[in-house]
Scaffold this motif. Sequence first.
Motif, PDB file in Angstrom:
ATOM      1  N   UNK A   1       3.769  10.444  -9.018  1.00 24.63           N
ATOM      2  CA  UNK A   1       3.968   9.750 -10.285  1.00 24.63           C
ATOM      3  C   UNK A   1       4.884  10.548 -11.229  1.00 24.63           C
ATOM      4  N   UNK A   2       4.611  11.833 -11.360  1.00 29.02           N
ATOM      5  CA  UNK A   2       5.416  12.632 -12.300  1.00 29.02           C
ATOM      6  C   UNK A   2       6.734  13.089 -11.746  1.00 29.02           C
ATOM      7  N   UNK A   3       6.965  13.026 -10.469  1.00 32.87           N
ATOM      8  CA  UNK A   3       8.166  13.549  -9.836  1.00 32.87           C
ATOM      9  C   UNK A   3       9.211  12.467  -9.581  1.00 32.87           C
TER      10      UNK A   3
ATOM     11  N   UNK B   1      10.143   0.803  -6.630  1.00 31.84           N
ATOM     12  CA  UNK B   1       8.856   0.656  -5.945  1.00 31.84           C
ATOM     13  C   UNK B   1       8.037  -0.493  -6.542  1.00 31.84           C
ATOM     14  N   UNK B   2       8.054  -0.588  -7.870  1.00 31.04           N
ATOM     15  CA  UNK B   2       7.301  -1.674  -8.501  1.00 31.04           C
ATOM     16  C   UNK B   2       7.889  -3.039  -8.145  1.00 31.04           C
ATOM     17  N   UNK B   3       9.219  -3.160  -8.107  1.00 30.33           N
ATOM     18  CA  UNK B   3       9.830  -4.425  -7.716  1.00 30.33           C
ATOM     19  C   UNK B   3       9.519  -4.771  -6.262  1.00 30.33           C
ATOM     20  N   UNK B   4       9.505  -3.731  -5.413  1.00 33.28           N
ATOM     21  CA  UNK B   4       9.153  -3.970  -4.007  1.00 33.28           C
ATOM     22  C   UNK B   4       7.719  -4.470  -3.882  1.00 33.28           C
ATOM     23  N   UNK B   5       6.831  -3.844  -4.689  1.00 27.42           N
ATOM     24  CA  UNK B   5       5.430  -4.305  -4.659  1.00 27.42           C
ATOM     25  C   UNK B   5       5.314  -5.734  -5.153  1.00 27.42           C
TER      26      UNK B   5
ATOM     27  N   UNK C   1       0.831  -1.204   0.000  1.00 20.48           N
ATOM     28  CA  UNK C   1       0.000   0.000   0.000  1.00 20.48           C
ATOM     29  C   UNK C   1       0.865   1.253   0.000  1.00 20.48           C
ATOM     30  N   UNK C   2       1.990   1.228   0.751  1.00 27.98           N
ATOM     31  CA  UNK C   2       2.878   2.394   0.760  1.00 27.98           C
ATOM     32  C   UNK C   2       3.497   2.660  -0.597  1.00 27.98           C
TER      33      UNK C   2
ATOM     34  N   UNK D   1       2.782   5.933  -3.013  1.00 27.90           N
ATOM     35  CA  UNK D   1       3.879   6.779  -3.517  1.00 27.90           C
ATOM     36  C   UNK D   1       3.792   6.933  -5.024  1.00 27.90           C
ATOM     37  N   UNK D   2       3.489   5.854  -5.730  1.00 28.52           N
ATOM     38  CA  UNK D   2       3.364   5.938  -7.188  1.00 28.52           C
ATOM     39  C   UNK D   2       2.219   6.840  -7.607  1.00 28.52           C
TER      40      UNK D   2
END
Length: 881
Positions: A678-680, A689-693, A668-669, A673-674
């Motif tokens: 998203x743009x920053x 972040x995607x790999x962590x998810x 969820x975190x 964040x995404x």
Amino acid sequence: MSNSERADALLAHVDTRNGRGRLKVFLGAAPGVGKTYAMLQAAQAQLRQGVDLRAGVVETHSRAETEALLVGLPQQPLKRLDYRGMQLTEMDLDGLLAKPPKLVLVDELAHTNAPGSRHAKRWQDVQDLLAAGIDVYTTVNVQHLESLNDQVQAITGVQVRETVPDWVLQEAFELLLIDLPPRELLERLRDGKVYVPEQARAAIDAFFSQTNLTALRELAMQTAAARVDADLNLGYRQLGQDAPAVRGRLLVGVDADAQAERLVRHASRVAERRHLPWSLVHIDTGAARDQHARACLQAAQQLAERLGGEVVSLRAGEVAKTLIQHANERRASLILVGRSRQRWLGAGVAQRLLRHGAGLEISVLDSEAERRPRVPRAHHPLVRGDYLLAIAATVVATGIAWAVAKVLPLPNISLVLLAAVLLVAVRTSSGPALLCAVLSFLAYDFLFIPPHFSLAIHRHEDVLTLLFFLLMAALTGNLAARQRRQLRVLRDTQSETAALLELSRKLTAATDRQAVVLAASQQLASWSDVQVCLLGRGADGQWNVEGGVARPLSDAERMAAEWAWQHEQAAGLGTDTLPSGRWWWWPLSGEEGPLLLLGVSPNDEQPLSVERRRLLAALGQPLAQALARAQLAQDLEAARLHGETEQLRSALLASVSHDLRTPLTAMRGAIDSLLTLDGQLPHADRIELLESTRDEAERLDRYIQNLLDMTRLGHGGLKLARDWVAPVDIVASALQRLRPLLAPLNVETRVPSELPLLYVHAALIEQALINVLENAARFSPAQGRLRVAVESDDAELRIVVSDQGPGIPEAERAKIFDMFYTAARGDRGGHGTGLGLAICQGMLGAHGGRVTVGEGLDGRGASLTLHLPLHPQPPADTDPL
């Protein structure tokens, strides 16, 4: 009375206030007679005398007068229990034992406790209170006594489920009967003083009828009278005297004749009218009996058992004195005998009973010979060889006597002939012995009494000599024949005892039903003249041959087996029920009904003898007990496995709340964040972040799959898809899946190149190893060592995971496998339960393995070892997974 009996009585009366508490029972015939009211009145009297008492549980049923008596009595707060969303209250046994008073009030002794209580029944709680030295006042209705359960059902048509063993009341120091006439109790019901009006009307229609209440009242009085009788007997025993019979007992003496069953039925009616317990007594004097007589005796004994009588067999030579002695021992008041042609139940016995039975009522039932069928005499088959032996022995003895007549005086010659009579009697029976005695008498007179070669006797003293010779020959011959019969009986008894001991020895080693059946089949297989079959009944009602010969049954034989199973009585060949078949069926029954059906088929297709049926019945009793024990052991094992499964499932569910929340929080975190930045976010951060998810999702998937698998395992729905797998593949796969988690650690692997294959469910074993590795990684310091080693021997393979974490205290290592247990410090302290070692233990336990705990690396941390049993290895061409 012996000194030992008097000592036992005195010891039974010793004041037990420094040890076990005293029990006072307020007994009633039905609800509403005032048992609780009387108990509270007695408690108020004790309170006024300064006795430290407490009301453990009192059911007032909202009766105003009863609640008024409860005012002022100290009460123990009830214990609240949660059961299926309901709040239940029970007596707080632990609270009473923690601060024990002198006296506790416990209402409704037969009550069933709520699930979660220490004991299933309230009377068991009372036993704990008494064992702690606490006196107890309690109440109970007569219909709750275990021994009266069937009788109460017959009277009221209601099956009482809550019962109290009779020995609980027998241990009571005092029993007080609370009596209320049925009419008054019915008035209380109608006035709403027992139940609310709606319940009262239903109770009157169903249970509280005038007839039912009268019958229950009589049962309550009988129970109280029996207790008074026992107290009176104890008092007299303390004085070393025999107590007079107050309630009394009826003894019916029977012999092996057709009148026996009639005597038993008459005794049952007399005992029922006088409300007396009764016993059938048979005295075996050693006289020979034919098969018909034995069948009559056995039928009478079986009838007595069915009618509720006690069956007693005694061995003695004098019948009347033995009956009187047994009547005094049992404190009987009435002896019933019948006229019979048998010697021991003739008029002489009745006269001796009247002469010596002072204080006893003696009744002699007329034989009614004209109505009773004539008992056929015992027909002893003529054995030609025995009578030829008698003639030959007489001839030989006469020749020897003639040879020594010139050197021995006349009286010594008779001893030679007497020796021949004894020899014939010992080797044969009384008939040939009597023939030998008569022939010896004639030879002695003809050859040795002057005038020789003549049967004439000239001297008076020779007449007396011959008469004495004939008398001595007949007596010694009869005595020797009787001793031979007794020896034969003793041999039969010894053979029966040996068979029972051998079967008992085999059954002692039998731990399950199959072993019991095998032991019985081996024991009965030694009988070459019969075929034996042991039938069991499956859940579908079909017969299954569990032991012995498997021979198709005819319709009549199958019906006989069905009848024997349903009625728990013998049926088939040689009985009065479906005797047309070739099988004799005997049900082996326990408390819950038949457990197995024993079938015996004689090779000659003739009915089994009474002795053989008696032996089979004797063998059937320990066999039925062993079957019941095996069934109980099986039920206990099933209950144990079910309990362990429930503990495993509960531990798994308890750990889910933490193990699922952690990956969900991380996912969820990352997603927040995404969405927010998203743009920053740089491209690299987005990928991270995607790999962590993804990693957390995989972790969550592992937990859910583990949960589903263990749930199916607990319900028996998960099939262990076993296959041959190499241990190195399991270790490598687990380390690969946990690579990100193990990255901060120095992981060492010690896996030999040559290891035996495992025959396991690979996914479950891998998941168990992953759980252990996660536990080790979670508590290991950064850059700490973590070692995975695999070793094996001939019996098992071990996977050892060692770390350098805080470890598990040695005193708590035996407890960490318990459900919900969390160590005060160490690997499990402060981090919740996780999936827990109980889950790993369950996964390995499904394969016959286990988990153990030891020391970690360099004297730090912990070492968890997964033990897995090894199976015979597959052929070399088998490819493991």
